[in-house]
Design an enzyme around this catalytic site. Structure first.
Site, PDB file in Angstrom:
ATOM      1  N   ARG A 366       0.717  -1.261   0.170  1.00 56.73           N
ATOM      2  CA  ARG A 366      -0.047  -0.246   0.092  1.00 56.73           C
ATOM      3  C   ARG A 366       0.877   1.150   0.117  1.00 56.73           C
ATOM      4  NH1 ARG A 366      -2.818  -3.409   3.702  1.00 56.73           N
ATOM      5  NH2 ARG A 366      -4.646  -4.389   2.483  1.00 56.73           N
ATOM      6  N   VAL A 367       2.122   1.055   0.168  1.00 58.78           N
ATOM      7  CA  VAL A 367       3.025   2.173   0.113  1.00 58.78           C
ATOM      8  C   VAL A 367       3.440   2.536  -1.540  1.00 58.78           C
ATOM      9  CG1 VAL A 367       5.542   3.169   0.548  1.00 58.78           C
ATOM     10  CG2 VAL A 367       3.960   2.092   2.408  1.00 58.78           C
TER      11      VAL A 367
END
Length: 504
Positions: A366-367
């Site tokens: 999700r980064v």
């Protein structure tokens, strides 16, 4: 018989009066009413804190977990074989903590931070709470620095940043530990302190990991916290907190740290056992804490600190074992919801000979590209999509009798892309070599080769590039961009290698 003179008696009495201490000491004392299975029940400890250290008469220590109206439930930090019913215990007034220092680097310790590697005592002048609050939102900053794992599949498609929490999930024997240990090996020379926490593992497995670290020179910057399968449940429960406390020590000293929890499924089992022995519910309805709260408190401690706190970081890679690929079970869903993404290892891919057996389709970070260097973004931006399309087309092709030329070419390209992701264990690649490898595959230079030749060709290309075009690595590492000059050098090396390879 000698007699005392009046002045001598006076002197002795004065000394006694001067040394007299009228200070009254109040101690919180209790008595053991029940002990067994790593749990003790105590009566009489009226004023005690949750998580407070307790000292037993024979030297064992414990932690107060259950504060009930009639007794206190204590988890023992040891086997407690010498504790007897009716013996007295004393509250220390201190919350559970461990010693911390630079001297722990290169050592193997247990959940109490005591050395178990036979290399003598560890000198430490400071201590940290085993359970400490996670850094606040104000104390953090965005994750932007990449933590290179050395694995092409992860660094190109599921990038991990310093300060991130990325779950490694998969069935038993699918290479989860290999991914974690390769990541530690790749931190050599990167200025990252590593902590490997083994929870409920076989002693032989832990010994094998430690041997690998020694052979590859990784123990210089690594601490191993180990509680084996035969350790009490209480110590298996404490091990991850000990590892986190050691990692935090370095994070708050403006250093970058990486911590591996291997694995949290075992810690959840140990916590369940403890909960049942303490006679409190082990599931979601538990009070004061259920296993979700347990894991969220642990993993929230991973962070990238802001500039005022020195920009240190703690990256957490928890491992969770699934049963028959079921990611919807209780513990996997808990940890998936807490972390910033997951790397899913597939048993089917592993059995098909694809190592690392990472399922790119359901793995996510999700980064994302914020944790990638610019050259990797430029080269690998489409590779995840191409692999996902290949997997879909491959499933469809099993039922189709004839495919058009475009579909055949897409299948051939996908097979070669999947082949270039294969890596042998304990062989992480520098990011410059990864960029060269992915560029070769995504630009179609491997299309003319047989699938069995792909890895041999890439090994020789990386060696050829290193020996004849060292400027390529220098440009990538210094400018952090995939410049036109770097692309020309890489193309030249690929063409030269293709010519050499065709003559073999």
């Amino acid at each position: 018989m000698a007699t005392l003179r009046v002045d001598e008696i006076h002197k002795i009495l004065r000394e006694h009066i001067e040394q007299y201490n009228r200070k009254v000491g109040i101690e919180n004392i209790g008595r053991v009413v029940q002990v067994g299975d790593g749990i003790a029940r105590i009566i009489g400890l009226g004023e005690i804190m949750s998580g407070e250290l307790i000292k037993f008469a024979e030297g064992t220590r414990g932690i107060a977990l259950n504060l009930e109206s009639k007794n206190v439930g204590i988890v023992l930090m040891g086997d407690g074989l010498m504790i007897q019913e009716g013996s007295f215990v004393k509250a220390t007034g201190r919350i559970a903590q461990i010693p911390v220092s630079e001297a722990y680097l290169g050592r193997v310790v247990n959940a109490l931070a005591k050395p178990i590697d036979g290399k003598g005592e560890i000198i430490a002048s400071e201590s940290r709470l085993i359970e400490s609050p996670a850094p606040s939102i104000i104390s953090r900053c965005s994750v932007y620095e990449p933590l290179q794992t050395g694995l092409i599949a992860i660094d190109s498609m599921i990038p991990i940043g310093r300060g991130q929490r990325e779950l490694i999930i998969g069935d038993r024997q699918t290479g989860k530990i290999a991914v974690a240990t390769d990541t530690i090996l790749n931190q050599k020379g990167q200025g990252v302190i590593c902590v490997y926490v083994a929870i409920g593992q076989r002693a032989s497995s832990v010994a094998q990991v430690v041997t690998t670290f020694h052979e590859e020179g990784a123990m210089e910057y690594t601490i191993v916290v180990a509680e084996m399968a035969d350790s009490p449940a209480t110590l298996q429960y404490l091990a991850p907190y000990t590892g986190a406390a050691l990692a935090e020590y370095f994070m708050y000293r403006e250093r970058h740290t990486l911590i591996i929890y291997d694995d949290l499924s075992k810690q959840a089992q140990a916590y369940r056992q403890m909960s049942l022995l303490l006679r409190r519910p082990p599931g979601r309805e538990a009070y004061p804490r259920d296993v979700f709260y347990l894991h969220s408190c642990l993993l929230e401690r991973a962070a990238k600190l802001n500039s005022l706190l020195g920009e240190g970081s703690m990256t957490a890679l928890p491992i969770v074992e699934t049963q028959s690929g079921d990611v919807s079970a209780y513990i996997p869903t808990n940890v998936i919801s807490i972390t910033d993404g997951q790397i899913f290892l597939s048993a089917d891919l592993f059995n098909a000979g694809i190592r690392s057996a990472i399922n790119v389709g359901i793995s996510v970070s999700r980064v994302g590209s914020a944790a990638q260097i610019k050259p990797m973004k430029q080269v690998a931006s489409k590779s995840k999509l191409e692999l996902a399309q290949f997997a879909e087309l491959q499933a469809f092709a099993q039922f189709a009798s004839a495919l058009d030329k475009t579909s055949q070419n897409q299948l051939a390209r996908g097979q070669r892309l999947r082949e270039l992701l294969k890596q042998s264990q304990a062989n992480p690649l520098p990011v410059e070599e990864q960029i060269a490898t992915i560029y070769t595959g995504t630009r179609g230079y491997l299309d003319s080769l047989e699938i069995e030749q792909v890895n041999k060709f890439l090994d020789e290309l990386r060696k050829h590039l290193k020996d004849t075009k060292p400027q390529f690595q220098e440009i990538i590492s210094s400018s952090k961009t995939f410049t036109e000059q770097a692309e020309i050098l890489l193309k030249e090396a690929i063409q030269e290698q293709l010519e050499r390879f065709s003559l073999q």
